[in-house]
Design an enzyme around this catalytic site. Structure first.
Site, PDB file in Angstrom:
ATOM      1  N   THR A 292     -22.576 -12.474  33.426  1.00 53.25           N
ATOM      2  CA  THR A 292     -23.801 -13.039  33.979  1.00 53.25           C
ATOM      3  C   THR A 292     -24.083 -12.447  35.354  1.00 53.25           C
ATOM      4  O   THR A 292     -23.175 -11.993  36.060  1.00 53.25           O
ATOM      5  CB  THR A 292     -23.711 -14.565  34.143  1.00 53.25           C
ATOM      6  OG1 THR A 292     -22.838 -14.873  35.242  1.00 53.25           O
ATOM      7  CG2 THR A 292     -23.210 -15.228  32.884  1.00 53.25           C
ATOM      8  N   ASP A 293     -25.340 -12.479  35.749  1.00 51.17           N
ATOM      9  CA  ASP A 293     -25.658 -12.216  37.141  1.00 51.17           C
ATOM     10  C   ASP A 293     -25.112 -13.390  37.966  1.00 51.17           C
ATOM     11  O   ASP A 293     -24.774 -14.447  37.429  1.00 51.17           O
ATOM     12  CB  ASP A 293     -27.170 -12.061  37.325  1.00 51.17           C
ATOM     13  CG  ASP A 293     -27.510 -11.098  38.449  1.00 51.17           C
ATOM     14  OD1 ASP A 293     -26.679 -10.926  39.361  1.00 51.17           O
ATOM     15  OD2 ASP A 293     -28.619 -10.521  38.428  1.00 51.17           O
ATOM     16  N   PHE A 294     -25.039 -13.208  39.273  1.00 52.89           N
ATOM     17  CA  PHE A 294     -24.311 -14.148  40.108  1.00 52.89           C
ATOM     18  C   PHE A 294     -25.160 -15.383  40.446  1.00 52.89           C
ATOM     19  O   PHE A 294     -26.375 -15.301  40.574  1.00 52.89           O
ATOM     20  CB  PHE A 294     -23.854 -13.466  41.388  1.00 52.89           C
ATOM     21  CG  PHE A 294     -22.771 -12.425  41.177  1.00 52.89           C
ATOM     22  CD1 PHE A 294     -21.982 -12.021  42.233  1.00 52.89           C
ATOM     23  CD2 PHE A 294     -22.529 -11.869  39.931  1.00 52.89           C
ATOM     24  CE1 PHE A 294     -20.970 -11.069  42.049  1.00 52.89           C
ATOM     25  CE2 PHE A 294     -21.525 -10.922  39.729  1.00 52.89           C
ATOM     26  CZ  PHE A 294     -20.750 -10.518  40.791  1.00 52.89           C
TER      27      PHE A 294
END
Length: 585
Positions: A292-294
């Protein structure tokens, strides 16, 4: 090697791991290096930017993936990496740590999504690589990037961006390969191949395409929570990802945005099973790691900077973190970017929302990747000792390749090369006077000059706060006062205007002036001077349309390539400046 064909070593490790160790391997924690390459061991609220103690992350939380958040000098980075490897070797199972970083080879990179400095070879931004229209050069350049990353002890690149630059106002165009689905696919394929030939795991983002941001607002912010598809061109945005996967990409990062106008839930891409499992894994055949993106499970506090970053779980802000984790794993995600607290995932398992078998599936993928990278056999493989860094990073050969890539990315938009000699009096803006002084006499007033060189950044509207100021969005037209100021310079002296095209700026007022004009994408002053004086060929071609006006941008559809009416300069445009003159193509 794919997750469905893992080795006996990987399977044995999974059998020996506790649930806590498995969960730790699915978290990707942010870290910083301390001065001199020491491990940062302070509390979160003492960190330069807000991240925790490295020893605790590795030995107590069992985290085996770290993302570097500060551009440490490369020799310090090598020292730091050796200390991280020693920490990992002392854990119960000795699972090596994989180290990742955002792009570190750019010149003018956005501090929120990439780093510059530290001693790596300086290259044009990815949009500049696209401006070369040369996939062989891009592959060679990416191979060099990968070699330098491995020499510095880094294993995972959080790039390339395969997003299409179809919305000119979007703040992240500099990280893309442009507006054309065909060119972006070709460049993504070449870039991934080059990185992975050097033994670095490429992370292709932001699946299935973060380019069509509604109104051009970035998905880091609530106003940019959605991508939109008024032209029905979702497949165009998917094409570069498909090409990267065919090239062997081993990591994919979904974007933050929640799509509108598609037959999917209006939730962040990573939460949608029909995108991650059905499209990415089943249709495109991807069996690597999905990270996932952060900050899509928890937000993040940066106390030393006085900043609070919100949760970016667009469409699912009403869910608690445990339920978000459950939905992510159900969708097909493997790793949680920026997360360092295992308790949320452990609670999801304890509550029966995520099975241990499902955890094992993702652990299998991340361990198989470590094996592919050679980390089990030699965690220090390809890493340089600090004293050997000069022989591995920013070498003469690498610098020559970078200069070649910079030269090939420069787009000549108007006029012909100029003559500069040691006695030529030059007034400059946005240029290092010491570099200019090697070729000319530097003056401080255009009225005293024989030539003016103005290096400009594409127009933008400053946002609010640290994050808002870092992302250059909004209008692409220069303020009227700036146009007047530049016109006054042009009336006094022959002028060269160079624009750093981090976005497709509206340059119409400049074309009405008797100026020489170039578009660049992150090149050194020396490289620009070589091009505008005809010492090297200028062969770059635009990787996107340059719009004639903001009205045309506003009237265009966010998802449709080349949708601004009557562009000032079209995709692929570039005059051919040679060493002996200028000829239009």
């Amino acid at each position: 090697m794919t997750a469905s064909h893992t080795s006996a070593r990987v399977e044995q490790l999974i059998a020996e791991m506790t649930l806590a160790e498995k969960v730790g391997s699915l978290l990707v924690a942010r870290v910083v290096t301390a001065e001199g390459g020491e491990l940062w061991e302070g509390r979160d609220d003492q960190s330069p930017v807000g991240f925790g103690a490295t020893t605790e992350l590795i030995r107590e939380r069992f985290i085996t993936h770290l993302t570097l958040m500060n551009p440490a000098p490369v020799a310090d980075l090598a020292r730091w990496g050796s200390r991280v490897r020693a920490l990992a070797a002392g854990t119960r199972l000795g699972i090596p740590v994989s180290l990742a970083a955002d792009p570190v080879h750019g010149r003018d990179r956005n501090a929120q999504v990439a780093m510059s400095g530290g001693g790596f070879t300086t290259l044009p931004e990815p949009i500049g690589l696209a401006a070369t229209h040369d996939p062989d050069l891009v592959r060679e350049t990416a191979r060099m990037i990968g070699a330098e990353l491995r020499a510095a002890g880094l294993h995972i690149a959080l790039h390339p961006m395969a997003d299409l630059a179809t919305e000119p106002r979007w703040a992240r165009i500099a990280g893309t390969f442009g507006e054309s689905p065909e060119l972006a696919a070709e460049m993504a394929r070449a870039y991934v191949a080059g990185l992975q030939e050097s033994g670095v795991a490429a992370t292709v983002k932001h699946f299935p395409g973060g380019g069509p941001q509604r109104g051009g607002h970035d998905a880091h912010f609530a106003e940019g929570a959605h991508t939109v598809y008024p032209g029905g061109r979702f497949e165009d945005h998917l094409a570069p990802f498909a090409a990267a996967i065919r090239a062997g990409a081993v990591r994919v990062m979904p974007g933050y945005a929640a799509p509108l106008g598609l037959d999917y839930d209006a939730v962040g891409f990573a939460f949608e099973k029909r995108l991650i499992t059905d499209v990415l894994r089943t249709r495109l055949g991807f069996d690597g790691v999905v990270i996932t993106d952060f900050n899509i499970v928890h937000g993040m506090s940066l106390p030393r900077l006085g900043v609070q970053l919100p949760v970016r779980a667009w469409g699912l802000l009403d869910l608690d973190p445990v339920d978000r984790v459950a939905r992510l794993f159900d969708a097909g995600v493997d790793q949680l970017g920026g997360e360092d607290d295992p308790s949320t995932v452990l609670e999801a398992v304890e509550r029966g929302l995520v099975s241990e078998e499902r955890i094992d599936e993702s652990v299998r993928r991340v361990l198989a990747e470590k094996e592919r990278l050679g980390l089990f056999d030699d965690p220090a493989a390809r890493a340089a000792a600090p004293e050997d860094i000069p022989e591995r990073i920013a070498t003469r050969e690498h610098l020559a390749l970078a200069r070649r890539a910079q030269a090939a990315s420069i787009v000549a938009l108007q006029g012909e090369p100029v003559r500069i000699e040691p006695g030529t009096r030059v007034y400059a803006e946005g240029m290092d006077p010491q570099i200019l002084a090697r070729r000319a006499t530097v003056v401080d007033d255009p009225a005293d000059a024989d030539l003016a060189i103005l290096r400009l950044v594409a127009a933008y509207e400053p946002g609010e706060g640290m994050m808002g100021q870092a992302f250059h969005g909004g209008s692409l037209e220069y303020p009227a006062a700036e146009i007047v100021r530049i016109t006054q310079v042009v009336r006094q002296v022959p002028t060269v205007i160079d624009v750093m095209l981090e976005r497709p700026a509206v340059l119409t007022p400049f074309t009405e002036l008797p100026v020489v004009m170039t578009g660049t994408f992150g090149v050194d002053d020396d490289a620009l001077l070589d091009a505008i004086t005809g010492h090297v060929d200028a062969t770059g071609r635009l990787p996107f349309d340059l719009p004639r006006s903001m009205a045309a941008v506003i009237a265009s559809r966010e998802d449709v390539p080349f949708d601004t009416a009557d562009p000032l300069f079209s995709f692929g445009f570039g005059l051919r400046w040679s060493r002996i003159g200028a000829n239009a193509s």
